[in-house]
Design a protein around this motif. Structure first.
Motif, PDB file in Angstrom:
ATOM      1  N   ASP A  87      33.381  44.383  58.113  1.00  0.00           N
ATOM      2  CA  ASP A  87      34.284  43.926  59.179  1.00  0.00           C
ATOM      3  C   ASP A  87      35.761  43.916  58.810  1.00  0.00           C
ATOM      4  O   ASP A  87      36.571  44.522  59.479  1.00  0.00           O
ATOM      5  N   GLY A  88      36.136  43.202  57.746  1.00  0.00           N
ATOM      6  CA  GLY A  88      37.558  43.120  57.395  1.00  0.00           C
ATOM      7  C   GLY A  88      38.082  41.700  57.402  1.00  0.00           C
ATOM      8  O   GLY A  88      39.194  41.434  57.862  1.00  0.00           O
ATOM      9  N   TYR A  89      37.280  40.775  56.892  1.00  0.00           N
ATOM     10  CA  TYR A  89      37.690  39.369  56.853  1.00  0.00           C
ATOM     11  C   TYR A  89      38.781  39.143  55.804  1.00  0.00           C
ATOM     12  O   TYR A  89      38.771  39.747  54.723  1.00  0.00           O
ATOM     13  N   LEU A  90      39.693  38.239  56.105  1.00  0.00           N
ATOM     14  CA  LEU A  90      40.814  37.940  55.232  1.00  0.00           C
ATOM     15  C   LEU A  90      40.354  37.455  53.863  1.00  0.00           C
ATOM     16  O   LEU A  90      40.978  37.774  52.842  1.00  0.00           O
ATOM     17  N   ASP A  91      39.260  36.710  53.804  1.00  0.00           N
ATOM     18  CA  ASP A  91      38.825  36.193  52.505  1.00  0.00           C
ATOM     19  C   ASP A  91      38.256  37.279  51.595  1.00  0.00           C
ATOM     20  O   ASP A  91      38.076  37.056  50.402  1.00  0.00           O
ATOM     21  N   ASN A  92      37.994  38.476  52.140  1.00  0.00           N
ATOM     22  CA  ASN A  92      37.661  39.612  51.273  1.00  0.00           C
ATOM     23  C   ASN A  92      38.830  39.929  50.348  1.00  0.00           C
ATOM     24  O   ASN A  92      38.649  40.292  49.183  1.00  0.00           O
ATOM     25  N   TYR A  93      40.030  39.765  50.907  1.00  0.00           N
ATOM     26  CA  TYR A  93      41.260  40.024  50.154  1.00  0.00           C
ATOM     27  C   TYR A  93      41.652  38.833  49.276  1.00  0.00           C
ATOM     28  O   TYR A  93      41.977  39.003  48.098  1.00  0.00           O
ATOM     29  N   THR A  94      41.613  37.632  49.842  1.00  0.00           N
ATOM     30  CA  THR A  94      42.109  36.463  49.116  1.00  0.00           C
ATOM     31  C   THR A  94      41.112  35.930  48.087  1.00  0.00           C
ATOM     32  O   THR A  94      41.513  35.462  47.012  1.00  0.00           O
ATOM     33  N   ASN A  95      39.817  35.990  48.382  1.00  0.00           N
ATOM     34  CA  ASN A  95      38.814  35.388  47.496  1.00  0.00           C
ATOM     35  C   ASN A  95      37.948  36.398  46.749  1.00  0.00           C
ATOM     36  O   ASN A  95      37.687  36.227  45.553  1.00  0.00           O
ATOM     37  N   ALA A  96      37.467  37.432  47.441  1.00  0.00           N
ATOM     38  CA  ALA A  96      36.544  38.378  46.804  1.00  0.00           C
ATOM     39  C   ALA A  96      37.258  39.344  45.863  1.00  0.00           C
ATOM     40  O   ALA A  96      36.792  39.589  44.738  1.00  0.00           O
ATOM     41  N   PHE A  97      38.372  39.902  46.299  1.00  0.00           N
ATOM     42  CA  PHE A  97      39.087  40.906  45.519  1.00  0.00           C
ATOM     43  C   PHE A  97      39.430  40.411  44.113  1.00  0.00           C
ATOM     44  O   PHE A  97      39.190  41.130  43.124  1.00  0.00           O
ATOM     45  N   PRO A  98      39.984  39.206  43.942  1.00  0.00           N
ATOM     46  CA  PRO A  98      40.291  38.742  42.588  1.00  0.00           C
ATOM     47  C   PRO A  98      39.059  38.659  41.684  1.00  0.00           C
ATOM     48  O   PRO A  98      39.148  38.925  40.480  1.00  0.00           O
ATOM     49  N   ILE A  99      37.899  38.317  42.250  1.00  0.00           N
ATOM     50  CA  ILE A  99      36.681  38.222  41.451  1.00  0.00           C
ATOM     51  C   ILE A  99      36.202  39.606  41.036  1.00  0.00           C
ATOM     52  O   ILE A  99      35.883  39.852  39.863  1.00  0.00           O
ATOM     53  N   PHE A 100      36.143  40.533  41.974  1.00  0.00           N
ATOM     54  CA  PHE A 100      35.729  41.899  41.639  1.00  0.00           C
ATOM     55  C   PHE A 100      36.686  42.516  40.623  1.00  0.00           C
ATOM     56  O   PHE A 100      36.258  43.219  39.690  1.00  0.00           O
ATOM     57  N   LYS A 101      37.970  42.259  40.788  1.00  0.00           N
ATOM     58  CA  LYS A 101      38.968  42.809  39.868  1.00  0.00           C
ATOM     59  C   LYS A 101      38.818  42.198  38.471  1.00  0.00           C
ATOM     60  O   LYS A 101      38.953  42.901  37.459  1.00  0.00           O
ATOM     61  N   LYS A 102      38.536  40.924  38.417  1.00  0.00           N
ATOM     62  CA  LYS A 102      38.372  40.222  37.134  1.00  0.00           C
ATOM     63  C   LYS A 102      37.273  40.858  36.291  1.00  0.00           C
ATOM     64  O   LYS A 102      37.407  40.987  35.062  1.00  0.00           O
ATOM     65  N   TYR A 103      36.190  41.292  36.945  1.00  0.00           N
ATOM     66  CA  TYR A 103      35.044  41.845  36.223  1.00  0.00           C
ATOM     67  C   TYR A 103      34.939  43.364  36.339  1.00  0.00           C
ATOM     68  O   TYR A 103      33.930  43.948  35.936  1.00  0.00           O
ATOM     69  N   ASN A 104      35.984  43.973  36.907  1.00  0.00           N
ATOM     70  CA  ASN A 104      36.047  45.437  37.018  1.00  0.00           C
ATOM     71  C   ASN A 104      34.848  46.005  37.783  1.00  0.00           C
ATOM     72  O   ASN A 104      34.235  46.992  37.388  1.00  0.00           O
ATOM     73  N   VAL A 105      34.539  45.373  38.909  1.00  0.00           N
ATOM     74  CA  VAL A 105      33.381  45.758  39.720  1.00  0.00           C
ATOM     75  C   VAL A 105      33.854  46.479  40.983  1.00  0.00           C
ATOM     76  O   VAL A 105      34.635  45.921  41.758  1.00  0.00           O
ATOM     77  N   PRO A 106      33.375  47.698  41.217  1.00  0.00           N
ATOM     78  CA  PRO A 106      33.745  48.399  42.457  1.00  0.00           C
ATOM     79  C   PRO A 106      33.081  47.782  43.672  1.00  0.00           C
ATOM     80  O   PRO A 106      31.986  47.221  43.574  1.00  0.00           O
ATOM     81  N   PHE A 107      33.743  47.883  44.813  1.00  0.00           N
ATOM     82  CA  PHE A 107      33.150  47.376  46.047  1.00  0.00           C
ATOM     83  C   PHE A 107      33.740  48.122  47.239  1.00  0.00           C
ATOM     84  O   PHE A 107      34.791  48.755  47.140  1.00  0.00           O
ATOM     85  N   THR A 108      33.050  48.034  48.348  1.00  0.00           N
ATOM     86  CA  THR A 108      33.449  48.719  49.583  1.00  0.00           C
ATOM     87  C   THR A 108      33.653  47.695  50.692  1.00  0.00           C
ATOM     88  O   THR A 108      32.854  46.767  50.831  1.00  0.00           O
ATOM     89  N   ILE A 109      34.726  47.877  51.462  1.00  0.00           N
ATOM     90  CA  ILE A 109      34.910  47.087  52.677  1.00  0.00           C
ATOM     91  C   ILE A 109      34.837  48.032  53.865  1.00  0.00           C
ATOM     92  O   ILE A 109      35.630  48.973  53.968  1.00  0.00           O
ATOM     93  N   PHE A 110      33.878  47.813  54.738  1.00  0.00           N
ATOM     94  CA  PHE A 110      33.766  48.590  55.967  1.00  0.00           C
ATOM     95  C   PHE A 110      34.600  47.886  57.037  1.00  0.00           C
ATOM     96  O   PHE A 110      34.260  46.785  57.480  1.00  0.00           O
TER      97      PHE A 110
END
Length: 312
Positions: A87-110
């Motif tokens: 979808d594109g929820y704001l918390d994907n950017y504010t909360n999820a992105f820092p966690i994925f970046k911290k552990y170098n994990v790829p992810f997709t946002i549809f």
């Protein structure tokens, strides 16, 4: 005990030939125990996501959604996990992105383009807030629904949701506002509260860990559309919006809105292939297998009550 054994046997059967798993998330935000369950169940908490990554980062390869096709061709015995968010929820950017970046994990946002365009009609949040704020709701058709307790509120939400999904697509907003006696312009404040901006999305796109996939323009029920042309236009409009706002954007992956058999059939899958996506994703299923249609990859919803026995 017998039920647990049968459930595990079922998962073992389903796991035969499985190469990996695609996980479907929507939001990463703290859970509100007093919220509407169906809305809260769209979330995992930041701690849950981080703990999940730490739990499985050695056992599985975390790969991008764009790598699945190649991975299915090789002989690797190690299974993979793909993280996807709809979808594109704001918390994907504010909360999820820092966690994925911290552990170098790829992810997709549809991304459904109405989200960053701040035009998405977030009826599930609108309805949830209405129910939480009242002890009863009177609809324009004269029907009255009592919702004084949290249990009753959740039940009423489920009843309304079933009705809402059957509303006429072309007149959806008008019919919803008429039914619940609300004014659409006043409801657009929900977009700023819940949706990422194009600036957020572009920043994510520039990071090599992130894939921005298509998710239609209006997050519509594709199967409810009358013609193939209607479905194709809805999908392509979403792609064009991504191309308009993201320099050098190239379409690659796609997720069907809602994604259940009630919204997706053979027609929609064939159209996704015709449009030229590398692969497309459903909203249900279990493990990914070599024999899967590449435009109907299954996904597993990752929620706080996730059944960890699914992952083998």
């Amino acid at each position: 005990m017998i039920k647990n054994i049968l459930r595990k046997m079922k998962h073992c059967i389903q796991d035969t030939g499985t190469k990996g798993y695609v996980l479907m998330l929507h939001r990463v935000s703290e859970i509100d125990s007093n919220g509407i369950f169906m809305n809260e169940n769209m979330k995992v908490s930041p701690k849950f996501l981080e703990d999940f990554i730490l739990k499985y980062k050695e056992k599985y390869d975390f790969i991008s959604s764009t790598e699945i096709n190649d991975r299915l061709k090789n002989k690797s015995k190690k299974k993979f996990i793909v993280f996807t968010m709809d979808d594109g929820y704001l918390d994907n950017y504010t909360n999820a992105f820092p966690i994925f970046k911290k552990y170098n994990v790829p992810f997709t946002i549809f991304v459904a383009s109405d989200f960053p365009n701040m035009k998405c009609f977030l009826w599930w949040h609108i309805l949830g807030d209405m129910i939480l704020q009242k002890d009863y709701l009177r609809l324009s058709d004269g029907s009255i629904y009592t919702c004084a307790t949290l249990e009753a509120k959740n039940l009423v939400f489920e009843q309304f949701r079933s009705k809402i999904l059957l509303l006429n697509h072309d007149k959806f907003i008008t019919e919803f506002c008429s039914l619940f006696g609300v004014d659409f312009p006043e409801l657009q404040i929900f977009n700023a509260k819940y949706c990422m901006s194009w600036e957020n999305i572009f920043e994510l796109y520039k990071n090599s860990l992130v894939t921005i996939g298509a998710h239609t323009a209006h997050h519509a029920n594709l199967r409810a559309m009358e013609t193939e042309n209607d479905v194709e236009e809805e999908i392509i409009e979403g792609v064009k919006e991504l191309e308009k706002h993201i320099p050098d954007y190239k379409k690659s992956v796609f997720a069907y809105p809602f994604g259940s058999p009630f919204e997706i059939g053979k027609r929609e899958i064939a159209i996704a292939e015709k449009i030229g996506f590398v692969s497309a994703f459903l909203g249900y299923g279990r493990g990914v297998k070599e024999k899967n249609n590449h435009w109907a990859f299954p996904r597993i919803a990752l929620t706080e009550n996730f059944d960890f026995s699914i992952l083998k």
